[in-house]
Every structure is written in structure tokens, then in C-alpha cells.
Design a protein around this motif. Structure first.
Motif, PDB file in Angstrom:
ATOM      1  N   LEU A 145      -3.123   8.497  -6.894  1.00  0.00           N
ATOM      2  CA  LEU A 145      -3.048   9.189  -5.605  1.00  0.00           C
ATOM      3  C   LEU A 145      -4.131   8.686  -4.655  1.00  0.00           C
ATOM      4  N   TRP A 146      -5.363   8.537  -5.174  1.00  0.00           N
ATOM      5  CA  TRP A 146      -6.438   8.031  -4.322  1.00  0.00           C
ATOM      6  C   TRP A 146      -6.167   6.587  -3.908  1.00  0.00           C
ATOM      7  N   ASP A 147      -5.566   5.830  -4.790  1.00  0.00           N
ATOM      8  CA  ASP A 147      -5.209   4.457  -4.439  1.00  0.00           C
ATOM      9  C   ASP A 147      -4.184   4.436  -3.314  1.00  0.00           C
ATOM     10  N   PHE A 148      -3.236   5.376  -3.383  1.00  0.00           N
ATOM     11  CA  PHE A 148      -2.240   5.476  -2.304  1.00  0.00           C
ATOM     12  C   PHE A 148      -2.890   5.879  -0.984  1.00  0.00           C
ATOM     13  N   VAL A 149      -3.806   6.863  -1.032  1.00  0.00           N
ATOM     14  CA  VAL A 149      -4.477   7.299   0.199  1.00  0.00           C
ATOM     15  C   VAL A 149      -5.281   6.149   0.799  1.00  0.00           C
ATOM     16  N   GLU A 150      -5.981   5.399  -0.060  1.00  0.00           N
ATOM     17  CA  GLU A 150      -6.753   4.268   0.428  1.00  0.00           C
ATOM     18  C   GLU A 150      -5.852   3.222   1.083  1.00  0.00           C
ATOM     19  N   ALA A 151      -4.712   2.925   0.426  1.00  0.00           N
ATOM     20  CA  ALA A 151      -3.796   1.935   0.981  1.00  0.00           C
ATOM     21  C   ALA A 151      -3.180   2.425   2.289  1.00  0.00           C
ATOM     22  N   ALA A 152      -2.875   3.742   2.366  1.00  0.00           N
ATOM     23  CA  ALA A 152      -2.296   4.281   3.598  1.00  0.00           C
ATOM     24  C   ALA A 152      -3.279   4.176   4.755  1.00  0.00           C
ATOM     25  N   VAL A 153      -4.551   4.511   4.500  1.00  0.00           N
ATOM     26  CA  VAL A 153      -5.561   4.398   5.560  1.00  0.00           C
ATOM     27  C   VAL A 153      -5.771   2.942   5.952  1.00  0.00           C
ATOM     28  N   GLU A 154      -5.730   2.053   4.963  1.00  0.00           N
ATOM     29  CA  GLU A 154      -5.945   0.640   5.240  1.00  0.00           C
ATOM     30  C   GLU A 154      -4.825   0.040   6.076  1.00  0.00           C
ATOM     31  N   ASN A 155      -3.600   0.581   5.941  1.00  0.00           N
ATOM     32  CA  ASN A 155      -2.443   0.020   6.637  1.00  0.00           C
ATOM     33  C   ASN A 155      -2.010   0.866   7.819  1.00  0.00           C
ATOM     34  N   LEU A 156      -2.933   1.643   8.392  1.00  0.00           N
ATOM     35  CA  LEU A 156      -2.581   2.453   9.559  1.00  0.00           C
ATOM     36  C   LEU A 156      -2.192   1.600  10.764  1.00  0.00           C
ATOM     37  N   ASP A 157      -2.624   0.340  10.778  1.00  0.00           N
ATOM     38  CA  ASP A 157      -2.317  -0.500  11.934  1.00  0.00           C
ATOM     39  C   ASP A 157      -0.930  -1.102  11.887  1.00  0.00           C
ATOM     40  N   SER A 158      -0.176  -0.898  10.800  1.00  0.00           N
ATOM     41  CA  SER A 158       1.170  -1.454  10.677  1.00  0.00           C
ATOM     42  C   SER A 158       2.096  -0.381  10.141  1.00  0.00           C
ATOM     43  N   ARG A 159       3.092   0.008  10.921  1.00  0.00           N
ATOM     44  CA  ARG A 159       4.005   1.060  10.484  1.00  0.00           C
ATOM     45  C   ARG A 159       4.832   0.610   9.292  1.00  0.00           C
ATOM     46  N   ASP A 160       5.246  -0.654   9.251  1.00  0.00           N
ATOM     47  CA  ASP A 160       6.057  -1.141   8.144  1.00  0.00           C
ATOM     48  C   ASP A 160       5.289  -1.092   6.831  1.00  0.00           C
ATOM     49  N   ARG A 161       4.038  -1.572   6.846  1.00  0.00           N
ATOM     50  CA  ARG A 161       3.244  -1.529   5.623  1.00  0.00           C
ATOM     51  C   ARG A 161       2.903  -0.101   5.228  1.00  0.00           C
ATOM     52  N   LEU A 162       2.712   0.777   6.210  1.00  0.00           N
ATOM     53  CA  LEU A 162       2.430   2.184   5.916  1.00  0.00           C
ATOM     54  C   LEU A 162       3.614   2.841   5.213  1.00  0.00           C
ATOM     55  N   ILE A 163       4.820   2.583   5.711  1.00  0.00           N
ATOM     56  CA  ILE A 163       6.010   3.159   5.076  1.00  0.00           C
ATOM     57  C   ILE A 163       6.198   2.571   3.682  1.00  0.00           C
ATOM     58  N   ALA A 164       5.871   1.293   3.503  1.00  0.00           N
ATOM     59  CA  ALA A 164       5.962   0.693   2.172  1.00  0.00           C
ATOM     60  C   ALA A 164       5.037   1.405   1.191  1.00  0.00           C
ATOM     61  N   GLU A 165       3.846   1.798   1.624  1.00  0.00           N
ATOM     62  CA  GLU A 165       2.940   2.541   0.758  1.00  0.00           C
ATOM     63  C   GLU A 165       3.495   3.925   0.439  1.00  0.00           C
ATOM     64  N   PHE A 166       4.118   4.579   1.403  1.00  0.00           N
ATOM     65  CA  PHE A 166       4.730   5.882   1.137  1.00  0.00           C
ATOM     66  C   PHE A 166       5.915   5.738   0.188  1.00  0.00           C
ATOM     67  N   ARG A 167       6.646   4.647   0.275  1.00  0.00           N
ATOM     68  CA  ARG A 167       7.751   4.418  -0.668  1.00  0.00           C
ATOM     69  C   ARG A 167       7.193   4.272  -2.084  1.00  0.00           C
ATOM     70  N   ARG A 168       6.098   3.517  -2.225  1.00  0.00           N
ATOM     71  CA  ARG A 168       5.492   3.366  -3.550  1.00  0.00           C
ATOM     72  C   ARG A 168       4.986   4.713  -4.072  1.00  0.00           C
ATOM     73  N   ALA A 169       4.377   5.517  -3.183  1.00  0.00           N
ATOM     74  CA  ALA A 169       3.881   6.822  -3.607  1.00  0.00           C
ATOM     75  C   ALA A 169       5.020   7.752  -4.008  1.00  0.00           C
ATOM     76  N   SER A 170       6.120   7.736  -3.285  1.00  0.00           N
ATOM     77  CA  SER A 170       7.252   8.609  -3.627  1.00  0.00           C
ATOM     78  C   SER A 170       7.847   8.223  -4.980  1.00  0.00           C
ATOM     79  N   ARG A 171       7.889   6.938  -5.276  1.00  0.00           N
ATOM     80  CA  ARG A 171       8.433   6.515  -6.565  1.00  0.00           C
ATOM     81  C   ARG A 171       7.494   6.888  -7.705  1.00  0.00           C
ATOM     82  N   HIS A 172       6.189   6.930  -7.433  1.00  0.00           N
ATOM     83  CA  HIS A 172       5.242   7.296  -8.492  1.00  0.00           C
ATOM     84  C   HIS A 172       5.123   8.809  -8.643  1.00  0.00           C
ATOM     85  N   LEU A 173       4.946   9.536  -7.529  1.00  0.00           N
ATOM     86  CA  LEU A 173       4.716  10.968  -7.606  1.00  0.00           C
ATOM     87  C   LEU A 173       5.990  11.743  -7.923  1.00  0.00           C
TER      88      LEU A 173
END
Length: 592
Positions: A145-173
Motif C-alpha cells: 500500500l505504501w509503495d502504491f501511495v509513493e508511486a501515485a505521488v511520484e506520478n502526479l504529473d502524468s494522468r496516464d501513469r497515475l491511472i496505471a498505478e491505481f490499476r495495479r493497486a486495484s488488482r492487488h487490494l
């Protein structure tokens, strides 16, 4: 359950004496070799009556059991056992024959308590691996979860990469087999991958805006709405989804998360739905921040480019000092603004090359300022002024040469004639040329007073009517006054000179069939008077016909030269333009 009594001795007589002291109905176990070779189970309760001579044959499994140590006082084994705290009670051989019954109940009670404690400890040890496994799984999930939060904050400048991180989090959580994110756009909702989309007027949108709930395809828990249920089930079948999670803000649907079946084939439970809602809320916030971050990045890039190509800017708080790198003229302007509370400006000059301005910020009481290095403009302006001055001197020289040259021809001829031999025609010509020289002198006197005349308010209609009457020109004026703050005598001289010159340039017609018209445009300080001279065959040196490029200008009259300068003093222009009766001479005038 009573504790087991173990008699550890090789002396049968002593063992018989111990057995006689046991409580009624209790039996004891005589310790033999290889007894308890397999150990004891947790919770086993036993009391060992140990003969010091048989201590070497005691099994290790009974070493922790409460013990009554029987031996010879002051002997080495007995005293070592006492010093090491080997047993719960210590008896001599003589005392054990008669006093064992007194000590045995107490030690037996200790044995029972110890067995209960051992049993509890064993159960806790058995549960520890399970708890450790649970803790490790929770720690792994928290780390993910913390890894996902870190990746989400890191990719705030790109909506596509941000959604990709949320997709990874949804598949894990949520253990979803796949996830598709539909986000609102101008024309509807579009999937982040693929071509799926649906309109903003879709019944699904209206239903989720009224009822922002998580929809599970296995069961319909929402309110009875056949249209919405049909739309939902069609979308679930079309997208291969099992769970629909709305992303909404104050009753407005911002997006939709479509989750496939779980990887393990199990249905989504309430905890999964709660995590899905939390994921949707986090997605809403991060998308909003990502949009703001994108705008900030764009502004930062623009500011970075602007810092290289645009004027320098500075915003200061009310009590903030001016940085040392700011030019002196800008520092002076900021000081003036703080004293006068008004906008101050500075133009570039030869002494300081900056164009600058500063003003007050009403919201904070601070100051704004900007400046731009304009040394090239100062150099160009100086070059233009030199060129204009040379052009003005050349035009004045050509005009004076023309005016004086015509008169000097007849005077030179008159000087060369013999005394008393000048013809009457030559005398008349000389008189006319002398009159022109006198008129030239008067006009040069007007040139000397151009900057001495004080402007005043006047109505140009009166001036135009007076000129028309004096020069015999038809006048057209409107009903409304045309009031300017101008030098009336200079304007009258300029317009009179232009009309007279136009009349002289067509000797056959003169001022006949010539019309002087006055109009105006704008109001207040923006009022502009438009004076036009209409007629046929109009000619004006340097204006009409238009001079050819590179040709020597023919400015033959000093009056026309002065008229142009007077018009420039009144922020006006003179040029030729098309009219209903042919080309017109147009003059624009403003307040000076």
C-alpha cells in the motif's frame, strides 16, 4: 487431576516408607530405567521424590518437575543441590521416613500450577506462528500500500501513469482480474484503454448520480429501477465486469471504475466494496491534484521560458525589502510607489537603458514591478531622431532654396541691367519678388513663435467658417460643436496656407468649386477633428500627387512646410485620400 508421584530411589525399604505416607487412595510410580524416554506432553503434572543417590538416573523430562530432594545433610551432593535450588523441599533420610506426608501436598499444588502454566505457554507458542504469518501478511500488504501511495505521488504529473498505478493497486487490494477506468470528458465518459465509452445522458450516469453506490453484478442491492438495472447489466456484460465503483463529487459523476471478477473466483465481500470506495475517493483527489499539478508545471515552463524572453518581474510583500539584483531605476520606482501609492513608470533614456513600471497590489498592500532592458531601442530612437532632424533640415533647405531662388533670379537680372535701362516688366517682376520675400519673412516669423503660442479651447466650426468667408471657399460643417484645446491662430494660418496653395496650383479655377468640410469622431479627450478639402485638379507639394521614391521632393512653399509642422503639433496628419469628387486632402487634428 491429581499430580503423578514419582519415587526415584533404588532403596526398596526407603521407597516403602515413602509410599506409606501417601494420601489415601493415591499410588506412586517407582522410577525404573528407560522410563519417560519419549518425554512428557505439555500440561503433564508430576511430583518427584528424589533420592540423592539416584539423581544420575533421573530422566531429563522430569528435571523440571517439582522435586523433594532426600539426602544426607552436610554431604556434598545434598549441599550442592541446596545451593543450586535444585528442589522445592529438602529432607534428610530420617525426616523423609516420617515427614514426607507434610511436605508432599504443598509440592503437589506447585506441580499442578506449573503444569497449567506450561500448557498455556505451549498454546501461545503454537499460536505464535499463525500470528507471525498474519503479521507478515499484513506487513506485506501495508508495504504494498505504501509503495502504491509513493508511486501515485511520484506520478502526479502524468494522468496516464497515475491511472496505471491505481490499476495495479486495484488488482492487488481487491484481487480484481482487470480494471478499466472511465473518466468524464466533454462529450461523455471514455475508457483509459480501448475504445469503450458511454454518453453523459446514459441512464447509468443518472442512476449513479442519484445513488452513488457500489454495484455488484451478482446481486442488485440498489433501489428498484428497471431502466437503470438493465443499463447496468448491459454495461457489465459488455465490459466483462463484475463490480462498478462510481467516482463522484457532490452528486456529480466524475468517473467509473469497472472491475472484473476476482482472481480466486470468490465474490466480492463488504470489505472489498469498502476498499473500492476508498480507492475511488483517493482517485478523485489525486486526479484533481494531478490536474492542478499539470497546470502548475505548464505555468512553471512558461515562466522559465518567459524569464529568458519576457521582461523581468518582481512581486514584493508590504514589508519585504527589494533584492540587490534589481536595477536602481526599478528600486527607485518601488520606493515612489510605496510613498505615493500610485503607479509609476520610467522610459528608457541614454542615462538608463530600462523601461520599467511599478504599482501597488491592492489585495496585499505589496508592490509589483517589471523592467526590460531597452538599450537597443534607445540607440534606434536616437538614430531615428537624427534621421528625422536631417530630413527636416533638408526639407527646410529645399523649401527656402525654392522660395529664395525664384526671387533672386529677377533681382540678379535687375542688378545686371544698366542704370535706367530696366524694362517695366522687369521692374514689375522685381516688385512681385520683393513682396514674396517680405511674405517669406513674415512666415519665418511665424516659425519663431510656434512654441510660444498658448493653446485654448475653441470651436473649429467658427474657424472654418471664417476661413471660408475670407478665401471664398464653400464650407460644410455639422450642427454639433467641434471643441478642441488648440492654438487657434496657428491652425488658422495652417489651413489658410493649404487652401491658398491649392488654389494657386490650379490658376484656371482658383478657389472656385473647392469645398472645405469639417467632421469629428470620438468624444472627450479622444475627440478628433477631420478637415477635408474637396475639389478637382488638386495639387499640394509633397502630398498630391504622391512623391515617387528616391525623387527630389518639391516643397516649394514655406507656408506648406509650416502648415505641416502646425498639424504635427496638434497630433494630426495630412494625407491624400479618395473622395466622391476625386482625390481629397484630409487633415486630422486633436487637442494639444
Amino acid at each position: 487431576m491429581p499430580s503423578l508421584i514419582v519415587l526415584a530411589t533404588a532403596d526398596d525399604t526407603l521407597a516403602a516408607a515413602w509410599e506409606r505416607q501417601l494420601p489415601p487412595g493415591r499410588s506412586a510410580l517407582r522410577l525404573v530405567p528407560d522410563a519417560f524416554s519419549g518425554g512428557t506432553q505439555p500440561g503433564f503434572s508430576a511430583v518427584v521424590v528424589l533420592d540423592a543417590a539416584a539423581e544420575a538416573g533421573l530422566p531429563p523430562s522430569l528435571a523440571r518437575s517439582p522435586t523433594i530432594y532426600v539426602g544426607e545433610p552436610r554431604s556434598l551432593p545434598f549441599e550442592q543441590a541446596r545451593l543450586a535450588g535444585r528442589a522445592r523441599a529438602y529432607l534428610s533420610y530420617e525426616d523423609s521416613v516420617c515427614r514426607l506426608r507434610e511436605v508432599l501436598p504443598l509440592v503437589e499444588e506447585v506441580a499442578e500450577k506449573q503444569s497449567m502454566l506450561d500448557l498455556v505457554l505451549e498454546k501461545s507458542r503454537r499460536a505464535e506462528p499463525l500470528r507471525a504469518a498474519g503479521r507478515s501478511a499484513a506487513a506485506a500488504e501495508a508495504a504494498e500500500l505504501w509503495d502504491f501511495v509513493e508511486a501515485a505521488v511520484e506520478n502526479l504529473d502524468s494522468r496516464d501513469r497515475l491511472i496505471a498505478e491505481f490499476r495495479r493497486a486495484s488488482r492487488h487490494l481487491l484481487r480484481a482480474s482487470h480494471a478499466v477506468f472511465f473518466l468524464r470528458e466533454a462529450d461523455g465518459f471514455r475508457a483509459d484503454r480501448g475504445t469503450s465509452r458511454f454518453e453523459a445522458e446514459d441512464p447509468l450516469v443518472a442512476f449513479l448520480e442519484r445513488h452513488p453506490i457500489v454495484i455488484d453484478g451478482a446481486s442488485w442491492d440498489g433501489p428498484a429501477d428497471p431502466v437503470a438495472e438493465l443499463a447496468v447489466r448491459n454495461r457489465l456484460a459488455l465490459w466483462g465486469a463484475r463490480l462498478l465503483v462510481p467516482v463522484h463529487d457532490n452528486g456529480r459523476l466524475l468517473g467509473l471504475i469497472a472491475l472484473g471478477v476476482r482472481d480466486d473466483g470468490q465474490p466480492y465481500d463488504e470489505a472489498d466494496c469498502a476498499r473500492a470506495v476508498q480507492l475511488a475517493r483517493l482517485l478523485r483527489h489525486t486526479l484533481a491534484k494531478a490536474a492542478q499539478f499539470g497546470r502548475l508545471n505548464a505555468l512553471a515552463e512558461q515562466a522559465s521560458v518567459g524569464a529568458r524572453y519576457l521582461p523581468s518581474t518582481l512581486v514584493l510583500a508590504a514589508d519585504e525589502g527589494v533584492p540587490r539584483h534589481v536595477p536602481l531605476v526599478v528600486r527607485d520606482l518601488i520606493g515612489q510607489v510605496r510613498r505615493t501609492r500610485q503607479v509609476c513608470r520610467a522610459a528608457p533614456t541614454a542615462e538608463q537603458p530600462f523601461r520599467a513600471a511599478a504599482g501597488l497590489i491592492a489585495e496585499t498592500g505589496g508592490t509589483w514591478s517589471f523592467w526590460q532592458e531597452a538599450s537597443a531601442e534607445v540607440h534606434d530612437a536616437a538614430g531615428r531622431r537624427r534621421a528625422e532632424r536631417r530630413g527636416l533640415l533638408r526639407e527646410l533647405a529645399l523649401t527656402l532654396s525654392h522660395e529664395l531662388g525664384n526671387a533672386l533670379v529677377s533681382l540678379a537680372t535687375f542688378r545686371q541691367a544698366a542704370p535706367g535701362k530696366a524694362s517695366p516688366a522687369l521692374v514689375d517682376t522685381v516688385k512681385a519678388d520683393i513682396a514674396q520675400l517680405e511674405a517669406l519673412n513674415r512666415r519665418l516669423g511665424v516659425m519663431q513663435t510656434l512654441d510660444e503660442v498658448e493653446p485654448a479651447a475653441l470651436d473649429l466650426r467658427e474657424l472654418v467658417k471664417r476661413l471660408g468667408s475670407a478665401l471664398g471657399v464653400e464650407v460644410e460643417v455639422g450642427p454639433d460643436p467641434v471643441r478642441l484645446h488648440a492654438a487657434g491662430t496657428l491652425l488658422e494660418f495652417a489651413l489658410s496656407a493649404l487652401i491658398t496653395t491649392l488654389a494657386e496650383n490650379r490658376p484656371a479655377q482658383g478657389p472656385r468649386e473647392m469645398t472645405l468640410q469639417l467632421r469629428s469622431t470620438g468624444e472627450g479627450t479622444e475627440l478628433t477633428a477631420l478637415v477635408s478639402v474637396k475639389g478637382r485638379n488638386l495639387e499640394l507639394e509633397g502630398i498630391l500627387p504622391e512623391p515617387a521614391e528616391g525623387a527630389v521632393p518639391n516643397h516649394g512653399r514655406i507656408a506648406v512646410f509650416l502648415a505641416k509642422e502646425i498639424i504635427r503639433l496638434h497630433h494630426g496628419e495630412i494625407h491624400a485620400g479618395p473622395g466622391m469628387e476625386g482625390t481629397e486632402i484630409l487633415v486630422s487634428l486633436k487637442s494639444c
